[in-house]
Design a protein around this motif. Structure first.
Motif, PDB file in Angstrom:
ATOM      1  N   GLN A 198       6.902  -2.071  -1.897  1.00 23.85           N
ATOM      2  CA  GLN A 198       8.030  -1.970  -0.884  1.00 23.85           C
ATOM      3  C   GLN A 198       7.252  -1.130   0.330  1.00 23.85           C
ATOM      4  O   GLN A 198       6.516  -0.475   0.306  1.00 23.85           O
ATOM      5  CB  GLN A 198       9.335  -1.401  -1.435  1.00 23.85           C
ATOM      6  N   THR A 199       8.074  -1.485   1.410  1.00 20.11           N
ATOM      7  CA  THR A 199       7.378  -0.942   2.583  1.00 20.11           C
ATOM      8  C   THR A 199       7.163   0.534   2.653  1.00 20.11           C
ATOM      9  O   THR A 199       6.239   1.124   2.954  1.00 20.11           O
ATOM     10  CB  THR A 199       8.179  -1.276   3.962  1.00 20.11           C
ATOM     11  N   LEU A 200       8.058   1.131   2.128  1.00 22.94           N
ATOM     12  CA  LEU A 200       8.295   2.811   2.218  1.00 22.94           C
ATOM     13  C   LEU A 200       6.970   3.121   1.336  1.00 22.94           C
ATOM     14  O   LEU A 200       6.433   4.328   1.437  1.00 22.94           O
ATOM     15  CB  LEU A 200       9.358   3.390   1.543  1.00 22.94           C
ATOM     16  N   ASP A 201       6.657   2.476   0.350  1.00 22.17           N
ATOM     17  CA  ASP A 201       5.530   2.750  -0.713  1.00 22.17           C
ATOM     18  C   ASP A 201       4.041   2.763   0.023  1.00 22.17           C
ATOM     19  O   ASP A 201       3.237   3.431  -0.611  1.00 22.17           O
ATOM     20  CB  ASP A 201       5.654   1.610  -1.914  1.00 22.17           C
ATOM     21  N   ASN A 224       0.248  -7.364  -1.406  1.00 20.84           N
ATOM     22  CA  ASN A 224       1.103  -8.189  -0.522  1.00 20.84           C
ATOM     23  C   ASN A 224       2.595  -7.294  -0.336  1.00 20.84           C
ATOM     24  O   ASN A 224       3.281  -7.504  -1.071  1.00 20.84           O
ATOM     25  CB  ASN A 224       1.509  -9.440  -1.122  1.00 20.84           C
ATOM     26  N   THR A 225       2.481  -6.418   0.668  1.00 19.62           N
ATOM     27  CA  THR A 225       3.422  -5.310   1.066  1.00 19.62           C
ATOM     28  C   THR A 225       4.711  -6.207   1.428  1.00 19.62           C
ATOM     29  O   THR A 225       4.647  -7.247   2.340  1.00 19.62           O
ATOM     30  CB  THR A 225       3.010  -4.361   2.132  1.00 19.62           C
ATOM     31  N   GLN A 226       6.009  -5.863   0.974  1.00 18.17           N
ATOM     32  CA  GLN A 226       7.219  -6.282   1.381  1.00 18.17           C
ATOM     33  C   GLN A 226       7.605  -5.837   2.712  1.00 18.17           C
ATOM     34  O   GLN A 226       8.112  -4.820   2.875  1.00 18.17           O
ATOM     35  CB  GLN A 226       8.346  -6.205   0.227  1.00 18.17           C
ATOM     36  N   TYR A 227       7.373  -6.663   3.847  1.00 16.80           N
ATOM     37  CA  TYR A 227       7.877  -5.907   5.082  1.00 16.80           C
ATOM     38  C   TYR A 227       9.020  -6.582   5.544  1.00 16.80           C
ATOM     39  O   TYR A 227       9.624  -6.887   6.484  1.00 16.80           O
ATOM     40  CB  TYR A 227       6.865  -6.613   6.087  1.00 16.80           C
ATOM     41  N   TYR A 228      10.125  -6.030   4.458  1.00 15.56           N
ATOM     42  CA  TYR A 228      11.579  -6.430   4.760  1.00 15.56           C
ATOM     43  C   TYR A 228      12.280  -5.340   3.903  1.00 15.56           C
ATOM     44  O   TYR A 228      11.836  -4.537   2.942  1.00 15.56           O
ATOM     45  CB  TYR A 228      11.794  -8.014   4.342  1.00 15.56           C
ATOM     46  N   ALA A 250       2.900  -5.715  12.078  1.00 14.04           N
ATOM     47  CA  ALA A 250       1.449  -5.493  12.330  1.00 14.04           C
ATOM     48  C   ALA A 250       1.127  -4.011  12.215  1.00 14.04           C
ATOM     49  O   ALA A 250       0.231  -3.647  11.875  1.00 14.04           O
ATOM     50  CB  ALA A 250       1.176  -6.121  13.623  1.00 14.04           C
ATOM     51  N   ALA A 251       2.190  -3.143  12.759  1.00 14.64           N
ATOM     52  CA  ALA A 251       1.697  -1.790  12.854  1.00 14.64           C
ATOM     53  C   ALA A 251       1.833  -1.213  11.472  1.00 14.64           C
ATOM     54  O   ALA A 251       1.208  -0.351  11.313  1.00 14.64           O
ATOM     55  CB  ALA A 251       2.849  -1.146  13.880  1.00 14.64           C
ATOM     56  N   LEU A 252       2.596  -1.634  10.601  1.00 12.92           N
ATOM     57  CA  LEU A 252       2.682  -1.241   9.309  1.00 12.92           C
ATOM     58  C   LEU A 252       1.598  -1.679   8.306  1.00 12.92           C
ATOM     59  O   LEU A 252       1.051  -0.899   7.483  1.00 12.92           O
ATOM     60  CB  LEU A 252       4.163  -1.564   8.593  1.00 12.92           C
ATOM     61  N   ALA A 253       1.293  -2.930   8.523  1.00 14.61           N
ATOM     62  CA  ALA A 253      -0.138  -3.496   7.977  1.00 14.61           C
ATOM     63  C   ALA A 253      -1.053  -2.543   8.254  1.00 14.61           C
ATOM     64  O   ALA A 253      -2.221  -2.248   7.501  1.00 14.61           O
ATOM     65  CB  ALA A 253      -0.348  -4.776   8.100  1.00 14.61           C
ATOM     66  N   CYS A 254      -1.321  -2.292   9.676  1.00 13.41           N
ATOM     67  CA  CYS A 254      -2.363  -1.455  10.088  1.00 13.41           C
ATOM     68  C   CYS A 254      -2.524  -0.051   9.291  1.00 13.41           C
ATOM     69  O   CYS A 254      -3.610   0.278   9.224  1.00 13.41           O
ATOM     70  CB  CYS A 254      -2.223  -1.155  11.528  1.00 13.41           C
ATOM     71  N   ILE A 255      -1.647   0.288   8.598  1.00 16.40           N
ATOM     72  CA  ILE A 255      -1.892   1.620   7.982  1.00 16.40           C
ATOM     73  C   ILE A 255      -2.860   1.146   6.715  1.00 16.40           C
ATOM     74  O   ILE A 255      -3.728   2.215   6.646  1.00 16.40           O
ATOM     75  CB  ILE A 255      -0.216   1.962   7.464  1.00 16.40           C
ATOM     76  N   GLN A 256      -2.630   0.339   6.145  1.00 16.41           N
ATOM     77  CA  GLN A 256      -3.634  -0.120   4.972  1.00 16.41           C
ATOM     78  C   GLN A 256      -5.005  -0.400   5.533  1.00 16.41           C
ATOM     79  O   GLN A 256      -5.877  -0.068   4.862  1.00 16.41           O
ATOM     80  CB  GLN A 256      -2.929  -1.199   4.253  1.00 16.41           C
ATOM     81  N   GLY A 269       4.251  -9.679   3.309  1.00 22.10           N
ATOM     82  CA  GLY A 269       4.871 -10.266   2.650  1.00 22.10           C
ATOM     83  C   GLY A 269       6.316 -10.239   3.401  1.00 22.10           C
ATOM     84  O   GLY A 269       6.802  -9.357   3.955  1.00 22.10           O
ATOM     85  N   LEU A 270       6.958 -11.430   3.467  1.00 21.36           N
ATOM     86  CA  LEU A 270       8.070 -11.625   4.273  1.00 21.36           C
ATOM     87  C   LEU A 270       9.034 -12.742   3.417  1.00 21.36           C
ATOM     88  O   LEU A 270       8.628 -13.581   2.677  1.00 21.36           O
ATOM     89  CB  LEU A 270       7.950 -12.149   5.560  1.00 21.36           C
TER      90      LEU A 270
END
Length: 340
Positions: A198-201, A224-228, A250-256, A269-270
């Motif tokens: 999940q996104t928070l994880d 495949n992070t769940q961005y929802y 994009a900004a959250l995927a950038c963390i990884q 993931g959407l």
């Protein structure tokens, strides 16, 4: 992963997470980050892959045989294996009557034949562990071995290409790594290992899910992070973004991408339709825009990535069954971009 998942609580932002993210991403994009090596478990996967989940249950979306999954889905995650109530850590899988009955009888043997049919078509099929209702607990050496042995047996029975970790009720990175390494040792380097946190994880490398991804990076195929179902979250630049936007994705995927994972191990993931999630649905064209942003540094809205990542793996949707209710708009739009 379903419509009724909890997501409101994820809007809370903590000081500890904020401090863990660097504001350096506000600078202009630098040199592209290329894939440095071929990730494990990718012999049958294209460099840019579309992942989708197939339902082993009925929830108002299209009920289908596994063999009815369109060829545009490169990686099919079967949702879900269930916890074995008799053996801690172990998992089981059989075709559900919720699928078999509407299809006029769809047996485990039929399913195994369909796994082989997809593989003959160049697609890969993996077994997903967990989901919204699944509660598989791997928290000591015994449960890790039970998990590994049961999964190895299921791979042998049905011909799965690997496993997807979608544990939404907590994860023990030490013992989950132990389990996955046992499976990898038994199956070999072609084993596909995917994750769907999940996104928070994935807000910080200090999180348990993120730790697991980094710990198994040498055998990890894709996250495949769940961005929802997320509310608002921090991006890699320390700014707050609202779900349902290109900036958020994009900004959250950038963390990884900036904290240890290879671009080829990162996907977006959407949900395939608004009904597939409690919040965060975007038109598939926005998923393409987020991929383009990360690939080229353009079309990012108010977010500026610190680098470009032309080797980013692709995208995932929850789910193939929901996509079917919408004429496969997600597969046609996002898959078309990945194939271009």
């Amino acid at each position: 992963m379903t419509t009724h998942r909890r997501w409101a609580a994820a809007t809370a932002l903590t000081t500890a997470i904020l401090l863990s993210l660097s504001p350096a991403a506000q600078a202009q994009p630098a040199e592209p980050i290329e894939t440095t090596s071929t990730p494990p478990g990718t012999s049958a996967l294209p460099d840019r892959a579309l992942t989708g989940y197939w339902h082993n249950f009925s929830n108002g979306s299209t009920v289908m045989r596994l063999s009815d999954v369109p060829a545009s889905y490169d990686l099919v995650a079967v949702a879900f294996a269930e916890a074995d109530p008799t053996t801690p850590g172990a998992v089981t899988f059989n075709v559900s009557s919720e699928v078999s009955d509407p299809l006029g009888g769809y047996t485990d043997e039929d399913f195994a034949q369909d796994v082989a049919a997809l593989q003959a078509n160049g697609q890969s099929v993996i077994l997903s562990i967990g989901g919204e209702l699944g509660n598989v607990i791997v928290n000591n050496p015994t449960s890790a071995t039970n998990f590994a042995n049961s999964l190895i047996d299921l791979i042998g029975q049905y011909g799965f290409d690997g496993v997807d970790i979608d544990l939404e009720h907590g994860i023990d990175p030490t013992h989950q790594e132990m389990a996955l390494r046992q499976v990898s040792a038994a199956i070999g380097p072609d084993l596909i290992i995917a994750m769907a946190p999940q996104t928070l994880d994935m807000q910080s490398p200090a999180g348990a899910y993120f730790q697991l991804a980094l710990n198994i990076q040498d055998i990890l195929t894709v996250v495949n992070t769940q961005y929802y179902n997320s509310g608002t979250m921090l991006g890699c630049d320390g700014q707050v973004y609202a779900q349902g936007t290109v900036e958020f994705i994009a900004a959250l995927a950038c963390i990884q991408l900036e904290n240890g994972l290879d671009p080829s191990q990162v996907a977006l993931g959407l949900p395939a339709t608004p009904r597939a999630a409690g919040g965060g649905y975007v038109n598939p064209s926005v998923v393409v825009a987020a991929l383009t942003c990360l690939e080229t540094g353009t079309g990012c809205g108010t977010f500026t990535p610190p680098n470009t990542y032309p080797g980013i793996r692709g995208a995932m949707t929850w789910s193939i069954n929901w996509d079917a209710t919408n004429g496969y708009q997600f597969a046609n739009t996002v898959g078309g971009h990945l194939d271009s």
